[in-house]
Structures are given as structure tokens and as C-alpha cells.
Design a protein around this motif. Structure first.
Motif, PDB file in Angstrom:
ATOM      1  N   LYS A  80      51.055  54.048  -3.952  1.00  0.00           N
ATOM      2  CA  LYS A  80      50.639  55.372  -4.421  1.00  0.00           C
ATOM      3  C   LYS A  80      51.643  56.441  -4.002  1.00  0.00           C
ATOM      4  N   PHE A  81      52.120  56.366  -2.763  1.00  0.00           N
ATOM      5  CA  PHE A  81      53.019  57.412  -2.282  1.00  0.00           C
ATOM      6  C   PHE A  81      54.452  57.198  -2.750  1.00  0.00           C
ATOM      7  N   ILE A  82      54.859  55.963  -2.972  1.00  0.00           N
ATOM      8  CA  ILE A  82      56.157  55.752  -3.618  1.00  0.00           C
ATOM      9  C   ILE A  82      56.114  56.301  -5.039  1.00  0.00           C
ATOM     10  N   ASP A  83      55.026  56.034  -5.758  1.00  0.00           N
ATOM     11  CA  ASP A  83      54.868  56.593  -7.107  1.00  0.00           C
ATOM     12  C   ASP A  83      54.887  58.117  -7.076  1.00  0.00           C
ATOM     13  N   LEU A  84      54.241  58.696  -6.073  1.00  0.00           N
ATOM     14  CA  LEU A  84      54.233  60.159  -5.951  1.00  0.00           C
ATOM     15  C   LEU A  84      55.647  60.689  -5.797  1.00  0.00           C
TER      16      LEU A  84
END
Length: 762
Positions: free
Chosen positions: A550-554
Motif C-alpha cells: 500500500k505504501f509503495i503504491d502511495l
């Protein structure tokens, strides 16, 4: 008694008059002799002043390694009153007391900014030079920031006593800036003691022919950073890909192991843009830093590089500033007297550092690096140990000769000259790739060499994690904008023997650290003892994996915002990581705040640095209203709130009156063009944003191959204006769409755009 008083007054007048006769106006300032000390004050600009002091009878001729600014003609006035000489430009006043040698700086209104201490200069003779000390007087409650990257967990550096000498995890730059809007750069490369106490603030350098410092008046934190960049150089733009996710490990032992990591990320459809090959790809320690791949473990290095590229990924390769005794480099550098004779890493291997102060040595270093590594198509550098590492330390080591004098006299500038050599030579070799350098140390001016610092071999520890926030902020405040840290900490310690990546506390620490890394200039996973690739923590559908994804995607969604911020860093001397005081200097609550910061101009970040935290107190500065990034809830500034922090939430707030361009879902940074961007408007105040685009790599942007599009939100009329596109570059989207979303006010509206101004009311 009256007669004595009159006589004393007459004598003081006579002394002052005599002293004033030793003052000479120069085209850039003034020269004077005070108490056998030569004093020179030189305007470099209306708001940048150089002060030089050295013993009478000495010649002081010095070319700075950090300062590249050429003094420009400055209009100023000079007046004398007794023992006081006053210089005034259109920005500041500078005075010299010809009795005591004190130099003081004030605003045009006469408000004191900074003053030296009376008789504050000291020269203590050594065999060939001096120990040089200059003392200043600061206001008792005046916050100061900077000094490079210190691991003391503090933003405000008042009350500190720090020996500024480069070490792993410690970047030492004799520069601080004050909340009063000025900066002070002590231009000396030897180990320097910074001390601040109720009596004085001082720099004391172990080697110097004179005192040499620069006063910079910027009228605020951003202004001081801009002055420091003007003085020591601007930061070039990095390629778009490097702002994506970067994966590393200590170390990938074969080319097959490295390629397997890239393949697995692509198979999992987790975005990645760079992978880093750390040390010992060259073989045994006596062959340290041979700058060639071991033929057994890396039998086809060119195929490896090409394969990395085939997966739309980029490769960093490590290089060190020292050589093992069995390398060709060691033999040639030693024969040409281009090594510094002390022990460097690894222990007991006989490795010696080269002399980066010598232009011939820098040429030779690049020649080996280019032929052995860069010619394979490698994209970026991991320049480790750029302090450099120094083991089995003896005092005589510091008297080793270099091209520019004893090692002690230039020690802190080692990383500056080392990075200079790689950047300068790669620029001469090709302009097709922007130089990307990850390195562990820095000195003033290093930002001009395409480098990003990391915070060194920090431990996997919650307190260490928290200390990285002010460490990065203080480095940014010295004018060096690119910084990052090993996600999860380098040394895993007890976690390595207790479950590794499956240890629940390590998973929590690593994930919280990764969330922080999303909002740093580079997002990079690295460490020893425990491999850190995302699949080491589990697989899709498992909470820790999903949160990390999720945070890599963010991070990738934020790339248009990050790249546009990077352009502001390059074009307008901006910063990525900004202490709250830079944006809210009237809010006294933020002066010492070391656990929150702004990422760019719009995003307030409050990293979760406490084990097991499910709630966090967040301060929202006055002077703005705030919108919760995750929920859209609105808050007035100037107060603390409680934010829930389950593992998948990092407190992030958007300043009301912000525009965020939102990137497409991608597997790598350049997978899709930005021809269908979502433009998120956070209402509550007027807003502006400039979207920057170019070819994503190469230096053609320096010749104007880029475009800018201004977005303006008018809160009163609820109107978004998309301005005329400025500039052009090959491959630029001609016809495109913007989906404009007013956050919290409905689904948004899609508008076509062909480069001409558009207005839309929402």
C-alpha cells in the motif's frame, strides 16, 4: 577623579581615532588591522558577507572547496564614528569595532542579527599553522539548526558541544541557521569543535591559516537555504525513476540472486525502479574495490545489467574510496603517490584510501570505474564509506600528506572531493544519464554533484528511528536537499536471532520506517542480518505484505508531486523535507518540534516512532487549516489532535489550499505517461501548483527541454485555472485529460487540455 575621567575619555577617543586610520575601504568592503589581526569584510551580494581574519604579517590566499559563488558588485555605504565602522548594503548592516575586532550584523532597521564576541578571535600556533577559534554571541532563547546530520535526536542545536569530524552516521558541516533569518558557514575543512553555552557560541578548528566565514541573510529558513545554494551550488535534477522504490541488501552474493529479486517484484506486481549491488562483488577483501565483477559469482555482468534494464529497473553498484593491496588500482595509485597511508575498511586487509584532493587521482579513479563498471551500462552509484572509514587510528595518520596539505587540514572535505570526481567525470562521459549518487557522507556544497546522503549504518531500534527525523531535517537546513535512511535500520541486532523478518516487532518497526521513507527524497530498503525484500515478510493477503505494498503504491501515486517538488529544489533552491518552522515561523510551538515535518509545501507528516502505538498526538500548526489525508476530515490549525494509527495508517495532513497531482497506477515510474492525471484540490484557501515534466532523464532540461503547467484554485469562486503550458520537450503529451477532484465535494470533473489555458468552475 574628574580629571582622570576626562583623561581616560580623551585616550579612548585617541585610540579610536588611531584605529579608524587603519581602516581601508575596498571595492567589496573594508580591510582593517585590529590588535595585530588583519580583518577583511567582503560583500559577495547585498545579503552574503565574507569575513576573514588572520595574523598580521601572514599572507591569506585561499580558494574555497565549497564556495563557488563569484562575488558580484555590491553597492554599499561606509561610515565611521570613533572606533565603529559601519557598512550598509540594501539588505543588511555590518559593523566593525576597531578596538576589539568584533564584527556584528544587523537588519536595515538596526535590529541585531548576530555579533561576534569582543576579542572573540583566537589563534593558537601549531607547527605549521594555527588552531583557529571564533566566538559569537547569540540571543539566549534563539533557536539554531543545522550542523549537518547529527544523531542527537534534536532539531534545535542550542546547548550542544559537538566535534565536527566525519564519521559513519555523522555528517559534519560547520553551518547553522537561526530562526532570526540568517545563516553562518564556517569555511574550514579540519575537525572543528562547535560549542554553545550561555557565555558564547564558537567554532574552533584544528588547522587554519585564518578564520574564514560567511554570513547569509535570508530573512527566513527558505531564504537562508537559497543563499547557501547560491554560495555553494545548486542541486541538479535527478531522473524520475530514482524517486520510485529502491531495493538493496547487504549483499546480493551472485548475479542470479540479484536478478531473482527483480523477477519476484515484477511477478508480484509490486512497483520497483532500482536495485543496489553492495560490496564484495569483486571477490576477497585483499581485492577490495577492484571495480570489476568476480568471474565466478558474476560471470556475465553485462548480461546482468541488460537483464535488469529489460525488467524496466535500474542498477546501482557500490564503489569505495580505498583499495585492497592486490588490486591494480592499489599498485598504480601507490606508484604515483596517490594513496593516503592509513588503514581503511575492511580490517586487516591492508586497504588504503586514495587522495581525492588530487585531480590526477580523481581522473585515475574514474578511469578504472568507467572501464570496469560504468561501461557495462550501470545507472547509478552507491559510494560507501565516503568519510572515509578510518581504523587503527593513530594521531600521525592525520599528518599524512595530501595534494592540498595534511589530511587533518582537509579531512571533512573528503566526501566533497570524492563525489566531485565521480559526478564531474560522468558528466563529461555522457549526458544521456543524469548522475545519481547515494553516499554516506557530505560536506557543504556537495548538493551540486548529484548526490543523496543516507544516514549510515543505524541500528534497528525505535529510538534510533525517531532520531532520523531531526537528523534529516537539519541536513536539509544546511542546504543539502537529498537524504534518506535504511528502512528498518541497517543492523538488525537481536531481531536477526529472533525470527528475522517474521519477528512481529521487527515487522512493525520496518513497516513504520517504510511509511516514513515514502515521505523522504529517496525511498530505499537496505540492511544486514535480515533480508528486507517485501516477500520476506509474507505474501499477498497477509497484513504486513499488504501494508508495505500500500505504501509503495502511495509513493508512486505521489510521483508527479515529488518530481515537481524536485524541480523546485533545482530551479528555486527548494527543499523536500521541511521543518515546520520553515513554513510557520510565527508559531512558537514548532521551533523545537523534531517529530513532524512538511514534505514539500503541502503535506504534513507525523511518523509513528513508538512501538505498539495505536494513537498519536499530532500538532497542526497555526496559520493554516488542515485536512486529514486519509479521511478528509478538516481541522483548524494551532492545536493538537489525536489521530488513530493502526498499522496501515501514517498520520498525514494536507494543508488546506493545496493541489496534488495524482499519478497513475504503475509498476515502474515511466510505465505510463502523465496524459490522464488526477488533479486533487484540497479546498479551504486559494492554492497554486506547478506541474513539471521532461524526458525523465538526460540533461536536456538544462537547455530548456521541459514543460511547466500552473494550476490555480480560487476558493471564493470555486474555480480552477489551468494555465498555458510553458516549454516543450520531445515526447511531450499534446492532447491530454485532467480529472479534477475537489476533495470532499463530489466525484470531480474531467477536462481536456491541449496546452492552452482552461478555467473550470466546480
Amino acid at each position: 577623579m574628574k580629571t582622570i575621567t576626562l583623561l581616560t575619555a580623551f585616550m579612548l577617543f585617541a585610540v579610536g581615532f588611531t584605529m579608524a586610520q587603519d581602516v581601508e575601504k575596498t571595492p567589496s568592503g573594508v580591510k582593517a588591522v585590529v590588535n595585530d589581526i588583519s580583518v577583511e569584510i567582503r560583500f559577495y551580494s547585498p545579503s552574503i558577507v565574507r569575513v576573514i581574519k588572520y595574523p598580521v604579517g601572514r599572507v591569506y590566499a585561499r580558494s574555497s572547496l565549497s564556495v563557488i559563488m563569484e562575488p558580484r558588485p555590491v553597492s554599499f555605504t561606509m561610515s565611521t564614528s570613533g572606533w565603529r565602522v559601519l557598512l550598509q548594503s540594501d539588505s543588511i548592516q555590518v559593523s566593525l569595532d576597531t578596538r576589539t575586532g568584533r564584527v556584528a550584523f544587523a537588519s536595515l532597521s538596526g535590529a541585531s542579527l548576530l555579533t561576534e564576541k569582543d576579542y572573540g578571535i583566537q589563534f593558537s600556533p601549531t607547527d605549521s599553522s594555527f588552531i583557529v577559534r571564533q566566538a559569537f554571541l547569540l540571543d539566549k532563547k534563539e533557536p539554531i539548526y543545522g550542523l549537518g546530520q547529527q544523531q542527537n535526536g534534536r532539531l534545535n542545536q542550542r546547548g550542544q558541544r559537538i566535534r565536527l569530524a566525519q564519521e559513519n552516521m555523522k555528517i559534519c558541516i560547520p553551518f547553522f541557521q537561526s530562526l532570526k533569518g540568517y545563516g553562518l558557514f564556517w569555511d574550514n575543512y579540519s575537525p572543528t569543535l562547535f560549542s554553545d553555552n550561555p557565555q558564547e557560541t564558537a567554532f574552533e578548528s584544528e588547522v587554519g591559516q585564518g578564520a574564514d566565514y560567511y554570513f547569509l541573510y535570508g530573512a527566513g529558513g527558505d531564504g537562508v537555504v537559497a543563499q547557501m545554494r547560491e554560495l555553494t551550488g545548486q542541486a541538479p535534477l535527478m531522473p524520475l525513476w530514482v524517486y520510485g522504490f529502491l531495493q538493496s541488501r547487504e549483499r546480493y552474493k551472485t548475479q542470479f540472486e540479484l536478478m531473482e529479486v527483480v523477477r519476484r517484484y515484477r511477478a508480484l506486481q509490486v512497483p520497483i525502479d532500482g536495485i543496489i549491488q553492495d560490496w564484495q562483488y569483486w571477490g576477497q577483501d585483499s581485492n577490495w574495490n577492484a571495480m570489476q565483477f568476480d568471474p565466478i559469482r558474476f560471470p556475465k555482468p553485462k548480461l546482468m545489467v541488460d537483464s535488469v534494464h529489460a525488467y524496466h529497473t535500474h542498477l546501482f553498484v557500490v564503489a569505495w574510496p580505498d583499495f585492497g593491496p592486490l588490486t591494480r588500482q592499489y599498485s598504480e595509485f601507490d606508484a604515483k603517490h596517490l594513496l593516503i597511508n592509513f588503514d581503511s575498511w575492511p580490517p586487516n586487509a591492508g586497504a588504503r584510501p586514495y587522495d581525492p584532493y588530487n585531480p590526477l587521482a580523481r581522473d585515475l579513479y574514474w578511469d578504472y570505474l568507467n572501464k570496469g563498471i560504468f561501461s557495462l551500462g550501470v545507472d547509478a552509484w552507491w559510494l560507501d564509506s565516503s568519510e572515509p572509514d578510518h581504523i587503527d587510528v593513530k594521531d600521525s595518520d592525520f599528518e599524512q600528506p595530501t595534494y592540498l596539505g595534511s589530511y587533518r587540514s582537509v579531512q571533512n572535505a573528503f566526501p566533497l572531493m570524492h563525489i566531485n570526481g565521480i559526478y564531474t567525470h560522468q558528466r563529461k562521459t555522457t549526458s544521456a544519464k543524469r548522475v545519481v549518487i547515494l553516499t554516506r557522507s557530505a560536506f557543504a556544497g556537495q548538493q551540486r554533484f548529484g548526490s543523496c546522503n543516507w544516514s549510515g549504518d543505524v541500528r534497528s531500534d525505535w529510538n534510533v528511528f525517531r532520531a532520523q527525523i531531526p537528523a534529516g531535517l537539519n541536513l536539509s537546513l544546511t542546504g543539502i536537499p537529498y537524504w534518506n535512511t535504511d528502512i528498518g535500520g541497517f543492523f538488525a541486532g537481536r531481531f536477526a536471532q529472533d525470527g528475522g523478518a517474521k519477528n512481529p516487532e521487527f515487522q512493525e518497526l520496518y513497516t513504520r520506517w517504510m511509511q516514513f521513507a515514502v515521505f523522504t527524497p529517496f525511498m530505499r530498503s537496505h540492511g544486514t542480518d535480515i533480508p528486507r525484500e517485501i516477500y520476506q515478510f509474507g505474501g499477498p493477503g497477509q497484513p504486513i505484505f499488504d501494508i508495505q505494498e500500500k505504501f509503495i503504491d502511495l509513493r508512486y501515486s505521489l510521483l508527479p508531486y515529488i518530481y515537481s517538488t524536485a524541480w523546485q529544489v533545482t530551479k528555486n533552491s527548494g527543499s523536500f523535507m521541511r521543518p515546520l518552522l520553515s513554513d510557520f515561523p510565527s508559531d512558537t510551538s514548532v521551533f523545537n518540534m523534531d517529530n513532524e515535518y512538511m514534505f514539500g509545501r503541502s503535506l504534513l507528516v507525523s511518523p509513528v516512532t513508538e512501538k505498539g502505538s495505536s494513537m498519536q498526538r499530532v500538532y497542526l500548526p497555526s496559520g493554516a487549516n488542515w485536512i486529514d489525508f486519509w479521511t478528509g476530515e478538516q481541522f483548524t490549525g494551532g492545536r493538537r489532535i489525536i489521530k488513530g494509527t493502526p498499522m496501515d495508517i501514517l498520520p498525514v495532513f494536507v494543508r488546506a489550499g493545496s493541489i496534488l497531482p495524482w499519478g497513475p497506477e504503475v509498476q515502474y515510474a515511466t510505465e505510463k505517461k502523465w496524459d490522464d492525471l488526477e488533479i486533487r484540490v484540497y479546498p479551504g484557501a486559494d492554492a497554486t501548483f506547478t506541474l513539471y515534466e521532461d524526458e525523465n532523464d538526460s540533461y536536456n532540461y538544462e537547455s530548456g527541454a521541459y514543460s511547466e503547467i500552473d494550476f490555480q484554485w480560487n476558493e471564493a469562486s470555486h474555480t480552477l485555472t489551468v494555465g498555458d503550458r510553458r516549454g516543450h520537450f520531445p515526447g511531450m503529451p499534446g492532447e491530454r485529460k485532467f480529472k479534477v477532484v475537489i476533495m470532499g465535494r463530489g466525484p470531480g470533473k474531467e477536462i481536456p487540455y491541449n496546452g492552452k489555458m482552461k478555467k473550470v468552475q466546480l
